[in-house]
Design a protein around this motif. Structure first.
Motif, PDB file in Angstrom:
ATOM      1  N   LYS A 181       0.842  -1.003   0.026  1.00 44.67           N
ATOM      2  CA  LYS A 181       0.005   0.028  -0.029  1.00 44.67           C
ATOM      3  C   LYS A 181       0.864   1.322   0.040  1.00 44.67           C
ATOM      4  CE  LYS A 181      -3.725   2.387   2.451  1.00 44.67           C
ATOM      5  NZ  LYS A 181      -3.162   3.587   2.096  1.00 44.67           N
ATOM      6  N   ASP A 182       1.862   1.159   0.976  1.00 47.18           N
ATOM      7  CA  ASP A 182       2.720   2.543   1.161  1.00 47.18           C
ATOM      8  C   ASP A 182       3.341   2.575  -0.308  1.00 47.18           C
ATOM      9  OD1 ASP A 182       2.190   3.113   3.519  1.00 47.18           O
ATOM     10  OD2 ASP A 182       3.967   1.984   4.388  1.00 47.18           O
ATOM     11  N   GLU A 184       2.754   1.612  -3.620  1.00 49.81           N
ATOM     12  CA  GLU A 184       1.605   1.905  -4.533  1.00 49.81           C
ATOM     13  C   GLU A 184       1.045   3.412  -4.375  1.00 49.81           C
ATOM     14  OE1 GLU A 184      -2.331   0.059  -4.278  1.00 49.81           O
ATOM     15  OE2 GLU A 184      -1.749  -1.371  -6.043  1.00 49.81           O
ATOM     16  N   ASP A 185       0.814   3.735  -3.099  1.00 46.55           N
ATOM     17  CA  ASP A 185       0.479   5.198  -2.815  1.00 46.55           C
ATOM     18  C   ASP A 185       1.643   6.161  -3.465  1.00 46.55           C
ATOM     19  OD1 ASP A 185      -1.741   4.335  -1.737  1.00 46.55           O
ATOM     20  OD2 ASP A 185      -1.180   4.703   0.280  1.00 46.55           O
ATOM     21  N   LEU A 186       2.885   5.859  -3.154  1.00 46.00           N
ATOM     22  CA  LEU A 186       3.955   6.832  -3.533  1.00 46.00           C
ATOM     23  C   LEU A 186       4.067   6.564  -5.173  1.00 46.00           C
ATOM     24  CD1 LEU A 186       6.330   8.503  -2.596  1.00 46.00           C
ATOM     25  CD2 LEU A 186       7.778   6.438  -2.946  1.00 46.00           C
ATOM     26  N   LYS A 188       1.303   6.217  -7.003  1.00 45.00           N
ATOM     27  CA  LYS A 188       0.063   7.084  -7.238  1.00 45.00           C
ATOM     28  C   LYS A 188       0.376   8.709  -7.365  1.00 45.00           C
ATOM     29  CE  LYS A 188      -3.475   3.620  -6.458  1.00 45.00           C
ATOM     30  NZ  LYS A 188      -4.388   3.092  -5.757  1.00 45.00           N
ATOM     31  N   LYS A 189       1.296   9.006  -6.224  1.00 41.96           N
ATOM     32  CA  LYS A 189       1.490  10.469  -5.763  1.00 41.96           C
ATOM     33  C   LYS A 189       2.242  10.795  -7.137  1.00 41.96           C
ATOM     34  CE  LYS A 189       3.675  13.089  -2.673  1.00 41.96           C
ATOM     35  NZ  LYS A 189       4.526  13.332  -1.226  1.00 41.96           N
ATOM     36  N   GLU A 192      -0.102  11.454 -10.154  1.00 40.35           N
ATOM     37  CA  GLU A 192      -0.779  12.543  -9.806  1.00 40.35           C
ATOM     38  C   GLU A 192       0.123  13.827 -10.149  1.00 40.35           C
ATOM     39  OE1 GLU A 192      -2.243  12.029  -6.011  1.00 40.35           O
ATOM     40  OE2 GLU A 192      -3.793  10.445  -6.717  1.00 40.35           O
TER      41      GLU A 192
END
Length: 198
Positions: A181-182, A184-186, A188-189, A192
């Motif tokens: 999750k960490d 993947e979030d990075l 995605k960041k 974005e």
């Protein structure tokens, strides 16, 4: 994506690290980052690795030529001295070794993964994933940047620094879901940031 994560996690044995060895921890985290990034559609770019392998092979061939020259040591002393000082094979050895070190120092640095852009993407550049886990520290830093910083589609790098204690159990087993999750979030960041700036 959740289903895919579950499939990947269930198909594997749990990853276990020696919590007293920071190399073991970093290796497992880096290996997991590579899997996560590739599963998100970023194909690995192995061109630099292939160049390093080719140069390494040339260096080994030159070293073997000098090592297995048809005379034993005191007799081949003059040949070895000439090899080191004059012969093209030794200068080639030195040049190729220098090129290899330059590639590692300038281009590769601390990168754990180079990628191409995702298939169907409008971007012309992939990613460079870099990680750090200093000795005697529990802080793992993951940095995502553009593989070609000079490209128009290159964006500012994104990163996080977190304690490895968040992702490992007391037995040293990696809790892949949390780490996934960490990371993947990075990613995605980073994506974005790319969209915002267009």
């Amino acid at each position: 994506m959740e289903a895919k994560k579950g499939e990947i996690a269930s198909n594997k044995n749990p990853k276990k690290a020696n919590l007293l060895d920071h190399h073991s921890i970093k290796h497992i985290l880096d290996e997991s980052v590579t899997e996560i990034v590739k599963s998100m559609g970023y194909p690995e770019d192995v061109r630099l690795s292939n160049i390093r392998l080719l140069i390494g092979t040339i260096i080994i061939i030159i070293a073997l030529f000098a090592q297995f020259y048809n005379k034993k040591f005191p007799e081949n002393r003059n040949f070895l001295i000439r090899c080191i000082i004059l012969y093209p094979s030794s200068s080639t050895y030195i040049v190729f070794n220098g090129i290899l070190q330059l590639i590692i120092y300038i281009k590769e640095k601390k990168a754990i993964l180079f990628t191409y852009p995702p298939t169907g993407s409008f971007h012309t550049t992939g990613l460079v994933i870099t990680s750090k886990l200093p000795r005697f520290s529990d802080k793992y830093t993951l940095i995502i940047a553009s593989a070609d910083p000079e490209s128009i589609s290159a964006k500012p790098p994104v990163e996080f620094t977190k304690s490895v204690t968040q992702w490992f159990t007391k037995e040293g087993v990696l809790v892949e879901g949390l780490f996934w999750k960490d990371v993947e979030d990075l990613i995605k960041k980073y994506a974005e940031e790319t969209k915002k700036s267009k």
